[in-house]
Design a protein around this motif. Structure first.
Motif, PDB file in Angstrom:
ATOM      1  N   THR A  15       0.826  -1.209   0.000  1.00  0.00           N
ATOM      2  CA  THR A  15       0.000   0.000   0.000  1.00  0.00           C
ATOM      3  C   THR A  15       0.856   1.253   0.000  1.00  0.00           C
ATOM      4  O   THR A  15       0.605   2.196  -0.772  1.00  0.00           O
ATOM      5  N   GLU A  22       1.193   4.025  -3.197  1.00  0.00           N
ATOM      6  CA  GLU A  22       0.912   5.448  -2.976  1.00  0.00           C
ATOM      7  C   GLU A  22       2.135   6.299  -3.307  1.00  0.00           C
ATOM      8  O   GLU A  22       1.995   7.409  -3.840  1.00  0.00           O
ATOM      9  N   LYS A  66      -2.408   5.012  -6.288  1.00  0.00           N
ATOM     10  CA  LYS A  66      -3.519   4.651  -5.417  1.00  0.00           C
ATOM     11  C   LYS A  66      -4.804   4.648  -6.233  1.00  0.00           C
ATOM     12  O   LYS A  66      -5.084   5.561  -7.012  1.00  0.00           O
ATOM     13  N   GLU A  77      -4.863  -0.462  -7.601  1.00  0.00           N
ATOM     14  CA  GLU A  77      -4.339  -1.689  -7.012  1.00  0.00           C
ATOM     15  C   GLU A  77      -4.866  -2.952  -7.691  1.00  0.00           C
ATOM     16  O   GLU A  77      -4.137  -3.947  -7.821  1.00  0.00           O
TER      17      GLU A  77
END
Length: 258
Positions: free
Chosen positions: A118, A122, A127, A130
């Motif tokens: 994650t 980002e 973002k 995914e």
């Protein structure tokens, strides 16, 4: 001064071919310090990718010495001291973005893999993508996935082999800006191979100019641009002065050719 992250001393490499030996690198000497952004630039076949591959332990030098984080390249590779970004994204088409980024973490069995995935997605401004597959992404986005994958296990050193060479100029400019911001935020040491003079000058605080084969270092140029620079800096007299010095070094290097 702290020990260099990469130290190269009198390094030479000769490839044994069916016809005759080919000398790719000749007596290369170079130090790269922690946190530097260093670009290798030179004509095709000059050995810049070969030198990067020696650092990564993907090729072995014929003679000379090299250390990466105080270790020989093989030990550095086994300790995962670096991330490597290839010219092509090299993503698995059946894996989503998050599963491509997380692949090295699966191999390593890290418990915090999901959080790392994650964070690095980002970090490269992906973002929301995914669950997408590589075929659903543009070339520039695919290359950002490969950068996130190389950063997933938090290496101190990032090795990049002409990652933006196949992209159009507009996308390349955008990714240059994003890479510069990533470097500024993470403080990692970056070694970057390129054919582009403007790209080398814009990104780097040290530019290594190499000659045609056998690859030698013609010049090492230290720039002094602020870390938060924008593309507008390419129009300044100082930028043009550095670009001219790189160009003159490349021209001088061709005097080695037969």
């Amino acid at each position: 001064m702290a020990a260099p992250v990469i130290s190269v001393r009198d390094l030479s490499l000769v490839f044994q071919t069916a016809d005759q030996p080919v000398q790719a690198l000749s007596r290369v000497n170079l130090d790269i310090q922690d946190g530097e952004f260093v670009s290798f630039i030179g004509p095709s076949g000059c050995g810049k990718t070969t030198l990067l591959r020696v650092i990564a332990d993907l090729e072995r030098a014929t003679s000379g010495d090299i250390s990466v984080n105080g270790m020989d390249p093989r030990a550095a590779r086994l300790k995962r001291a670096y991330g490597y970004v290839f010219q092509a994204p090299a993503l698995f088409p059946w894996r989503t973005v998050e599963r491509n980024v997380g692949l090295p973490l699966e191999v390593m069995g890290l418990e915090d893999a999901a959080e790392r995935v994650t964070r690095n997605i980002e970090l490269v401004n992906l973002k929301g993508f995914e669950k997408k597959y590589p075929w659903q992404l543009s070339g520039g986005m695919q290359q950002r996935v490969s950068i996130a994958r190389a950063l997933a296990f938090d290496p101190k050193l990032l090795l990049m082999d002409e990652p933006f060479g196949a992209l159009d100029e507009i996308v390349r400019d955008k990714l240059n800006q994003q890479l510069l911001e990533l470097w500024r935020r993470t403080g990692k040491t970056v070694v970057f191979v390129t054919h582009s003079i403007p790209e080398a000058v814009f990104l780097s605080n040290k530019i290594v100019v190499m000659s045609p084969r056998p690859g030698r270092i013609i010049d090492v140029i230290t720039t002094n641009f602020p870390p938060d620079r924008t593309l507008d800096i390419r129009e300044t007299p100082e930028f043009l002065r550095f670009a001219h010095r790189v160009r003159e070094g490349l021209k001088a290097g061709h005097s080695y050719e037969d």
